[in-house]
Design an enzyme around this catalytic site. Structure first.
Site, short mmCIF file in Angstrom:
data_model
loop_
_atom_site.label_atom_id
_atom_site.label_comp_id
_atom_site.label_asym_id
_atom_site.label_seq_id
_atom_site.Cartn_x
_atom_site.Cartn_y
_atom_site.Cartn_z
N TRP A 145 -3.41 -7.95 -11.48
CA TRP A 145 -4.17 -7.09 -12.23
C TRP A 145 -3.41 -6.17 -12.84
CZ3 TRP A 145 -5.82 -1.63 -10.51
CH2 TRP A 145 -4.71 -0.95 -9.45
N ASP A 146 -1.87 -6.16 -12.45
CA ASP A 146 -0.91 -5.07 -13.15
C ASP A 146 -1.00 -5.52 -14.80
OD1 ASP A 146 -0.27 -6.00 -10.69
OD2 ASP A 146 1.94 -5.23 -10.81
N GLU A 172 -3.60 -0.67 -0.84
CA GLU A 172 -3.66 -1.70 -0.07
C GLU A 172 -3.12 -1.46 1.28
OE1 GLU A 172 -0.80 -4.28 -2.16
OE2 GLU A 172 -2.56 -5.06 -3.58
N GLN A 193 -1.30 4.03 -3.33
CA GLN A 193 -1.40 4.06 -4.68
C GLN A 193 -2.47 4.78 -5.22
OE1 GLN A 193 -0.89 -0.23 -4.67
NE2 GLN A 193 -1.46 0.07 -6.77
C1 BGC Z 1 0.62 -3.04 -5.35
C2 BGC Z 1 -0.44 -4.19 -6.17
C3 BGC Z 1 0.13 -4.86 -7.30
C4 BGC Z 1 1.43 -5.53 -6.58
C5 BGC Z 1 2.15 -6.42 -7.90
C6 BGC Z 1 1.91 -4.41 -4.83
O1 BGC Z 1 2.69 -3.62 -4.01
O2 BGC Z 1 -0.05 -2.53 -4.33
O3 BGC Z 1 -1.29 -3.19 -6.66
O4 BGC Z 1 -0.51 -5.41 -7.93
O5 BGC Z 1 2.18 -4.85 -5.99
O6 BGC Z 1 2.93 -5.51 -8.52
#
Ligand code: BGC
Length: 764
Positions: A364-365, A503, A616
């Site tokens: 989703w980034d 997360e 986050q």
């Molecule tokens: C973040 C996610 C992100 C992923 C890739 C993870 O550490 O929590 O939001 O999509 O890294 O950057």
């Protein structure tokens, strides 16, 4: 025989020059500069000095290599799932950089470890500077080297990945005899002996040649069977002889320079894959011939012209803050070199094309952090990225079906097939265990993030052609998924077993981020269908039939919108990240300052996930995304709830993800909290430069780079579309910024916007 050129003054070997203790890179207004060689940060700086052109990215590894280097060239779309590997990853392509030089028999090499001192015969590097010219996309390194014989040469290496012709890669090496009359041997070659950190992805070269000045190779990935052709030529004065090798074909020049004489060599390379053409090596050979006849200078001029156009659209000028001006150009450079320009079947991975981190997977980034930068500044690139998702709808439909749902459920991690590619297990931990990774199962908001990006692109560009043909389908079919996913619990709808942006808390029920964004999604889908029916009835009919958008389904969506559970604490007047969140251990995250690691790393995973520590922006991200549409229950004041939400969640946030600080900066700036916005912005803008997440060696943090661009434009400058459809700003600039200027494309019009402090404010 050789052209004369400017010389560095002959300096005495600097006695205090200690190659094992170096300086730090400096971001200047248009360049990244490493004035002193720093052997302790080699892998970090390899990432920072990456060059690229939206087709491939090549880390800033030295031409001569060094022990422990992570030489990598990653080409968009060339994924491989080699036997024994958990998931597919971008396959490290053959290395086009190698140029090995000896001076009077002494190999030119930087001393990168104490054991290097033991290697006879010994040469000494007595001057060093590396510069990435961000304006022109050119990497340059200049070294003074004294051979064992005492002869001193000045070596200048230049390289770029052509932005004009994405298949062309150019290098120039200048060698000047500063002291003495050295005999120099220059060996240029391609290296097929490359690996990823996880292992091997290529077959032995199927074809390899070295003839005359030219050399090349063809190879194929082990599982995905992508074929690659790479062809090079060494162009320079005097005799050049082929040097055949089964995996490292090359050419050699040997010559003697008189004192103050100079020699210039160009190594030009072309690369194609079977994603581009059926005969990649033939195509590379043909492109190379053209490049050789144009010559390095013409290639460079064409490349520079493309870069000038790139910056005209994507640069942000900050008056009053040179340090952050430099940092924001650096971050923008990195997303510009990662954005596919001529390919709508690939997208930008979380670590761009600059390292092996996250295996080149797309998250989703891209849609929420990077893609909007292009929606605003270079819509053609944003469209390419959205088309990547459109072309991968089959994979999303497959995932939905496999999980017992309808519609399109996009994978949390995506590659070339569009299937879910999130690993189910982590790498082996220090204690020998592996951790179950749930994001591929339960981090489902990515489907809404994609819909959000498609809708935002349409609102800003007015690109109805894209929308009717592709964008609407992305929004509608992912809405079909959510319609089948929401659970009717009688009095309300709920969504269980989710992972929101935070997360640290996995498999939770009723994430307020997810539930509220699903409401946004379904409402947007209804609005989009209504618009289509009026403005493009044939497309509406096509989609109604293809996606089964029956009256009953639409009524179901309306029901979900009305009865979705949005967790809210009426006593505290806050949104609740998820029910049960506040029953967990409270840990004062701020008390752990200063720190260079995450609170999760300090406390350990098991304790963190049982606590209120947030990885986050989560509720904060919800406020940022919904912006003016962010709503509160009747009887509550919106601004008060927003402040309460901020004051509740911000102090609990670890920023354990690089995505976090920029999102906080954006939202804080919008809310007028300029001081904290500035601090978070400063943090985000330096994530890679300062390596403040400690993993920049694995690649650039794409989301942070896109996030800071957005934090300036949408946050500090407050750019938005008014209800009347006008572009307006609502500035909240840091006090010491005088003005900010940038360009946006709004509904087909290119506009340059300059924002200062509002009249009457103390800073105005
Ligand atoms: C973040 C996610 C992100 C992923 C890739 C993870 O550490 O929590 O939001 O999509 O890294 O950057």
């Amino acid at each position: 025989m050789f052209p004369q050129c400017g010389l560095l003054a002959v300096v005495d070997p600097i006695p205090q020059f200690n190659p094992l203790v170096g300086g730090r890179v400096m971001a200047r207004l248009w360049e990244l500069n490493e004035g002193f060689f720093n052997s302790t940060r080699l892998n970090h700086y390899e990432t920072l000095f990456t060059v690229g052109n939206g087709y491939l990215g090549t880390r800033g590894t030295f031409e001569e290599g060094h022990s422990g280097c992570i030489a990598s060239t990653l080409i968009h779309g060339i994924y491989d799932h080699a036997p024994g590997m958990l998931v597919p990853e971008l396959a490290n392509a053959p290395n086009w950089l190698p140029v090995a030089i000896t001076v009077d028999g002494t190999p030119f090499q930087l001393v990168t470890s104490t054991s290097d001192f033991m290697r006879p015969p010994q040469g000494v590097v007595i001057g060093y500077e590396r510069t990435l010219d961000i304006k022109r996309g050119v990497l340059r390194r200049e070294v003074l080297f004294r051979a064992a014989t005492g002869a001193v040469v000045r070596l200048v290496f230049e390289r770029f990945a052509s932005l004009y012709d994405n298949h062309l890669l150019a290098q120039r090496v200048l060698i000047v005899a500063v002291d003495g009359s050295p005999t120099v041997r220059l060996h240029a070659f391609l290296d097929a002996e490359v690996m990823n950190s996880t292992g091997q992805h290529w077959t032995a070269p199927a074809r390899v040649y070295s003839n005359g000045h030219g050399f090349g190779l063809a190879a194929e990935t082990l599982q995905s069977h992508y074929r690659l052709g790479m062809a090079s030529r060494l162009v320079g004065p005097g005799a050049i002889t082929p040097l055949p090798h089964p995996t490292q074909p090359g050419a050699v020049a040997e010559f003697t320079l008189k004192q103050e004489e100079a020699a210039t060599f160009d190594k030009l390379t072309a690369v194609f894959t079977s994603r581009d053409t059926d005969e990649p090596l033939d195509a590379a050979g043909a492109a190379l011939s053209g490049a050789v006849s144009d010559g390095y200078d013409a290639l460079l001029a064409a490349h520079e012209a493309e870069w000038a156009a790139y910056w005209r659209d994507s640069d942000i000028v900050i008056e009053g803050d040179d340090a952050l001006q430099a940092a924001i150009r650096f971050t923008t450079y990195h997303i510009l070199i990662a954005a596919p320009r001529h390919d709508e079947r690939v997208s930008i991975g979380a670590k761009t094309l600059s390292g092996f981190g996250y295996k080149g997977h797309v998250f989703w980034d891209t849609e929420l952090f990077v893609l909007p930068v292009f929606t605003f500044s270079q819509p053609k690139l944003a469209r390419n990225l959205l088309m990547y998702r459109y072309h991968n709808l089959a994979g999303a439909r497959h995932k939905a079906q496999a999980n017992g749902y309808e519609g399109a459920m996009f994978p949390w991690e995506s590659t070339d097939t569009g299937e879910e590619t999130t690993p189910q297990w982590s790498d082996v931990q220090p204690d020998g265990s592996r951790i179950r990774i749930w994001t591929g199962d339960h981090e489902q908001h990515v489907s809404t993030d994609i819909a959000y990006a498609a809708h935002q692109y349409w609102r800003w560009t007015g690109d109805d052609a894209f929308f009717t043909q592709h964008g609407a389908e992305l929004i509608l079919d992912t809405a079909v998924f959510w319609g089948s996913r929401a659970e009717d619990k009688g009095s309300r709808y709920e969504i269980s077993q989710q992972i929101g942006p935070d997360e640290y808390h996995e498999n939770i029920d009723n994430s307020v981020f997810v539930n509220r964004m699903v409401v946004w999604h379904l409402q947007t889908a209804l609005d989009v269908l209504g618009w289509l029916k009026q403005r493009a009835p044939a497309d509406a009919a096509r989609l109604e039939s293809a996606l089964d958008l029956s009256a009953a389904r639409l009524a179901h969506w309306r029901d979900i919108i009305t009865r979705m559970y949005i967790p809210f604490d009426t006593e505290q007047a806050i949104h609740v990240q998820f029910p049960g969140f506040f029953d967990m251990e409270y840990i004062p995250v701020q008390a752990y300052q200063p720190r260079i690691t995450s609170v999760q790393a300090i406390l350990g995973h098991p304790r963190t996930i049982q606590s209120q520590v947030i990885k986050q922006a989560d509720v904060v991200a919800l406020m940022a995304l919904l912006d003016d549409q962010f709503d509160v229950p009747p009887g509550f004041d919106r601004r008060t709830v927003m402040l309460n939400n901020w004051n509740t969640y911000y102090p609990r946030t670890d920023h354990g993800s690089s995505l976090s600080p920029a999102m906080h900066a954006l939202q804080a700036a919008r809310m007028g909290m300029t001081g904290v916005a500035y601090d978070e912005f400063d943090h985000a803008a330096h994530i890679d430069l300062e390596d403040n997440k400690g993993n920049a060696r694995d690649g650039i943090h794409a989301a942070a780079c896109g996030g800071v661009w957005q934090a300036i434009v949408l946050g500090f400058c407050g750019l938005h579309i008014s209800p009347a459809g006008e572009l307006v700003t609502r500035p909240n600039l840091p006090v010491h910024w005088r003005r900010v200027s940038f360009t946006v494309h709004y509904r087909g019009e290119r506009r340059t916007i300059t924002v200062g402090h509002p009249e009457g404010s103390p800073a105005a």
